[in-house]
Design an enzyme around this catalytic site. Sequence first.
Site, PDB file in Angstrom:
ATOM      1  N   ARG A  17      56.422  96.856  28.476  1.00  0.00           N
ATOM      2  CA  ARG A  17      56.210  97.179  27.062  1.00  0.00           C
ATOM      3  C   ARG A  17      57.456  97.827  26.470  1.00  0.00           C
ATOM      4  O   ARG A  17      58.447  98.035  27.179  1.00  0.00           O
ATOM      5  CB  ARG A  17      55.017  98.115  26.910  1.00  0.00           C
ATOM      6  CG  ARG A  17      55.200  99.459  27.578  1.00  0.00           C
ATOM      7  CD  ARG A  17      53.969 100.308  27.443  1.00  0.00           C
ATOM      8  NE  ARG A  17      52.886  99.817  28.273  1.00  0.00           N
ATOM      9  CZ  ARG A  17      52.758 100.084  29.572  1.00  0.00           C
ATOM     10  NH1 ARG A  17      53.646 100.838  30.180  1.00  0.00           N
ATOM     11  NH2 ARG A  17      51.760  99.619  30.278  1.00  0.00           N
ATOM     12  N   LEU A  67      58.872 101.679  41.500  1.00  0.00           N
ATOM     13  CA  LEU A  67      60.205 102.262  41.699  1.00  0.00           C
ATOM     14  C   LEU A  67      60.172 103.503  42.588  1.00  0.00           C
ATOM     15  O   LEU A  67      61.193 103.899  43.137  1.00  0.00           O
ATOM     16  CB  LEU A  67      60.815 102.623  40.337  1.00  0.00           C
ATOM     17  CG  LEU A  67      61.410 101.436  39.567  1.00  0.00           C
ATOM     18  CD1 LEU A  67      61.524 101.759  38.088  1.00  0.00           C
ATOM     19  CD2 LEU A  67      62.776 101.065  40.124  1.00  0.00           C
ATOM     20  N   TYR A 158      61.664 116.494  31.485  1.00  0.00           N
ATOM     21  CA  TYR A 158      62.084 115.134  31.092  1.00  0.00           C
ATOM     22  C   TYR A 158      63.578 115.101  30.752  1.00  0.00           C
ATOM     23  O   TYR A 158      64.323 114.258  31.242  1.00  0.00           O
ATOM     24  CB  TYR A 158      61.251 114.687  29.889  1.00  0.00           C
ATOM     25  CG  TYR A 158      61.687 113.374  29.286  1.00  0.00           C
ATOM     26  CD1 TYR A 158      61.407 112.170  29.917  1.00  0.00           C
ATOM     27  CD2 TYR A 158      62.376 113.337  28.063  1.00  0.00           C
ATOM     28  CE1 TYR A 158      61.814 110.963  29.357  1.00  0.00           C
ATOM     29  CE2 TYR A 158      62.778 112.143  27.503  1.00  0.00           C
ATOM     30  CZ  TYR A 158      62.500 110.959  28.153  1.00  0.00           C
ATOM     31  OH  TYR A 158      62.913 109.772  27.597  1.00  0.00           O
TER      32      TYR A 158
END
Lengths: 255, 79
Positions: A17, A67, A158
């Site tokens: 996406r 991953l 983050y």
Amino acid sequence: MNKLLENKNIIVTGTARGMGKQMVELFAQNGANVFAHARTENDEHKLYCQEISSLYGVRIFPIYFDLKDFSAVKDAVKMIRGVKLPIDGLVNNAGITYNALFQMTDIEELRNQFEVNFFAPYLFTQYISKLMIRNRKGSIVNISSSAALDGNSGKSAYGASKAALLTMTLCISEELAAAGIRANVICPGVIETDMIATMPEYVTDIQREATFLGKLGTTVDIANTAVFLLSDYSSYITGQVFRVDGGVTEYKKRQ
Amino acid sequence: MTNLEMYKQAFCEAFEITEDKLAGLKYQEIPSWDSVGHMNLVANIEEAFDIMMDTEDIIDLNSFEKGQEILSSNYDIKF
């Protein structure tokens, strides 16, 4: 239309996406064959790859792996190598977001951020760059974030993981230059994606007004920048950080 | 081509040297076996033997003979 990526073979992670999905289409439109990674095998993604392949007359290889699973990453690289196409480009786009104030950041979530946003692209790039070394050329584009540069509240985990990716890119741009491989970073600002659509309108209004251009970025804005950095038009550009944020930084400086 | 021939060829191509220089050759002993040359060597070996070397093996590969030892014991390549 001039195809900037004609006959290039490019790997993109996180194409289910958003920006990654957009990149698959834009890369294909520009003549590239694409290895389109997603974490989970699904019909919707497969169909999308088939449609893009038919529409633009290029090869799209859907590849599925987590991953965070290093052995799966290795198997995926073996599969990519088995296709026997020279790898011209890699875009480490896959990532996860997390918002929490510093004192409320869970250490496990911090680890998770680094695992997905830094360790995984680090390892994947180690493997893929070896394929590029054989051909003495390549372009690596890592998708970081404006949060890596701006130090926004609530983004300590983050932002730090994306800053690590940014710094890694600058380091490898020097190390891999001798092998003809370039490495650059894109730092998107606020981009209109599914995730943004879930935010309250007043929040997106603030973010929109905080840009010079008075609008949020689109996935096409990021994909276009990636096309340029993967193309031969940027052949003398390496070790650079590209903010694609509508000028939000300069706005902040004036406050 | 035998495994030994392929192995030698990987070194010769990576460092642009002749076979007579290979015995006893160590990392950084010649100008071309620097960190960049090492990347080229690993890429050549991986391609020649269709393998993917682990990072610790790439680090340990510090001589012509050590490379043979690593390939034999960890990748089942016989010389």
